[in-house]
Write an enzyme that holds these catalytic residues in place. Structure first.
Site, PDB file in Angstrom:
ATOM      1  CG  HIS A 315      -2.114   0.889   1.085  1.00  0.00           C
ATOM      2  ND1 HIS A 315      -2.137   2.167   1.573  1.00  0.00           N
ATOM      3  CD2 HIS A 315      -3.327   0.688   0.491  1.00  0.00           C
ATOM      4  CE1 HIS A 315      -3.309   2.721   1.313  1.00  0.00           C
ATOM      5  NE2 HIS A 315      -4.052   1.842   0.654  1.00  0.00           N
ATOM      6  CG  ASP A 491      -7.940  -0.724   0.653  1.00  0.00           C
ATOM      7  OD1 ASP A 491      -7.539   0.298   1.221  1.00  0.00           O
ATOM      8  OD2 ASP A 491      -7.666  -0.988  -0.543  1.00  0.00           O
TER       9      ASP A 491
END
Length: 575
Positions: A315, A491
């Site tokens: 990420h 997410d």
């Protein structure tokens, strides 16, 4: 290529705790599947012949016969003495019944009275059995003891009794065999080790050691079929009517004996050779604690590092790992649920990303989670406010995330998504990994947050994606483990809006605010799920959408309503 173990008539199993109870039922079912050879171990004595007074007496009349015999010998028939003799006789009967049931299948069975924690006695008696049955090729470790008490009331003797039967028992059994000849290692563990359970700290420790032992042994001897089965509660004599009622209140399913025994056979099938640990049974949801009227505030510190959270490497934004907003919210949720056993998040509102947490030279040494109680209704719900903050070297406070949460004892029934549309329009033909880290306008997320399998349909008002999230190891999840809410699939569900903004506007987006999030059921791991993203509005700087995460039939796992995304140029996100 690793050779897999095969059950055959020449297989020789040593089964601890295998002559009585659940382990005996499982052994009988295994013998029915494949008659082989079994050495059953137990502490009870096997009586060659019963006392004259007990012969031809069923169990309902046995205690009366015992009392009469004691009186005839001039002894006082105290309840303790009567029960001791009764247990000895009925245990022997059960052992004989197990041996007969196994031999009826065409298998061979032998019983050894021995304590698995007695190293020398175990080695000597097994050596004798091996001489006429052959080398041991399999271990089924089902021995165990209970001493349920709250931890502050447990004694050292309680702990030793529970711990040694499981852990030292396994060690002793393994020391009696040649590990290179071992084809099967089956450990009867418990959901208590996996989930924990009040009053069973020692039992949880012992069973979790069995779980870890299974993984370690599998790594060392990959050709051996190793599995630690984390059993839930069985429908056996240990589960009384009163206990069943408690389980029902806690929504804990009870495993029928025939079903559980067949599950053991299934887990020993070669198709499951690679699985070293399996959970069979309901999660142990704790009873809800009584809530008082006083409103409290809690402050929790946490040090976060890249090393402790490997998933962060997947990420990275503008060259630096960034904590996903969903992980920050999961820290808040998990902390609140730990503070209030028996309560789970139903929804949160007004979640805001105030200042992201970037893992570079600006990262604070520690972060603070403050949780403030707003209201409490005993055995129903708790409302809380939470915020995550940090201090810079100059002492200035930075607020990173904030939200208001609602924890409930009962989660409402799963609703159905009424606007379900899984028809394929073939407008976007990319699949799987093509959506990620593929240059240009693709998503920046690494494997921990993937993947969209495909886009089923897309329009100016909506996009529907088919997704699958391969479960991460506990080590990869680090300080942000999946519990009731999964930050990684949450997410992943928002990737749909990125695909939509890129398709129609050639832009990317990042989360900024969520007006409301509701969770009805856990999103499955390693299984397909669907995201229906309804676009409410789009401006040059933001987009607002609803995300509904559901199964193929439209049953909703969770939904994010009024999710505000900040529009970013692709150049800024990549630089």
């Amino acid at each position: 290529m690793t050779q897999t173990a095969q059950l055959s008539p020449s297989s020789v199993f040593v089964v601890s705790g295998g002559a009585k109870g659940i382990t005996a039922e499982c052994t009988i079912r295994l013998a029915q599947q494949q008659p082989c050879k079994f050495i059953l171990l137990g502490r009870s004595e096997l009586l060659e012949t019963e006392p004259d007074f007990a012969q031809n007496s069923d169990e309902s009349a046995l205690k009366k016969c015992i009392m009469e015999n004691l009186l005839s010998q001039g002894e006082k028939p105290t309840p303790m003495n009567v029960q001791k003799i009764y247990n000895k006789i009925t245990s022997s009967r059960e052992i004989k019944k197990t041996l007969a049931a196994i031999e009826k299948t065409g298998a061979k069975a032998e019983y050894i009275s021995v304590d698995v924690t007695n190293t020398q006695a175990l080695q000597e008696k097994l050596a004798t059995a091996v001489q006429h049955l052959g080398p041991i090729t399999g271990i089924i470790h089902g021995a165990g003891n209970l001493a349920d008490k709250l931890i502050e009331k447990k004694t050292e003797e309680d702990f030793e009794k529970v711990y040694t039967a499981k852990v030292q028992g396994l060690e002793n059994l393994l020391n009696c065999v040649n590990p290179n000849q071992l084809q099967h290692l089956v450990l009867f563990s418990s959901v208590t080790g996996f989930y924990g359970n009040p009053g069973q700290s020692d039992y949880a420790i012992a069973n979790e050691i069995l779980n870890k032992s299974a993984h370690i042994f599998k790594q060392s001897y990959p050709s051996c079929h190793v599995v630690a089965i984390n059993w839930g509660a069985w429908d056996s004599g240990m589960v009384t009517a009163e206990l069943k009622k408690i389980f029902q209140e806690r929504k804990i399913d009870i495993i029928p004996i025939a079903v559980g025994a067949q599950m053991l056979v299934k887990e020993m099938d070669n198709t499951n050779h690679a699985t070293a640990q399996v959970v069979i049974g309901s999660p142990l949801v704790p009873m809800a604690a009584e809530l008082d009227s006083e409103l409290r505030t809690y402050r929790i510190r946490r040090q976060m590092t890249l090393e402790a959270n490997p998933f962060l490497q997947d990420h990275t934004i503008a060259g630096s790992p960034v904590l996903p907003a969903t992980c920050a919210m999961t820290w808040i949720i998990n902390a609140c649920e730990q503070l209030y056993p028996g309560y789970r998040l139903f929804n949160y509102q007004d979640f805001k990303v105030l200042k992201g947490i970037t893992f570079n030279e600006t990262l604070a040494k520690e972060h603070f989670l403050e949780i403030e109680e707003i209201s409490k209704v005993n055995l129903e719900r708790i409302e809380l406010k939470a915020k995550i903050s940090s201090k810079n070297p100059q002492g200035r406070i930075h607020f990173h995330f904030s939200a208001q949460l609602n924890l409930q004892r009962e989660i409402p029934d799963v609703p159905t998504y009424e606007s379900l549309n899984l028809e394929e329009d073939n407008i976007i033909t990319a699949t799987g990994k093509d959506f990620y880290q593929n240059g240009g306008a693709t998503l920046f997320h690494g494997p921990a947050f993937q993947e969209i399998k495909r886009v089923l349909n897309i329009s100016p008002e909506k996009i529907t994606t088919e997704c699958l999230w391969p479960e991460l190891s506990a080590q990869q999840q680090g300080q942000f483990p999946v519990q009731w809410v999964n930050p990684y699939t949450t997410d992943l569900s928002m990737h749909a809006l990125w695909v939509w903004t890129q398709h129609f506007h050639q832009e990317g987006c990042l989360p900024g605010k969520v007006e409301k999030f509701e969770q009805f059921a856990m999103i499955p791991h390693n299984e397909t799920f669907y995201v229906s993203c309804e676009v409410i509005s789009k401006t040059p700087s933001s987009a607002i959408a609803n995300f509904i995460i559901h199964d193929r039939q439209g049953k909703i796992y969770s939904r994010m309503l009024g999710a505000h995304a900040i529009i970013w140029s692709m150049k800024m996100l990549r630089s």
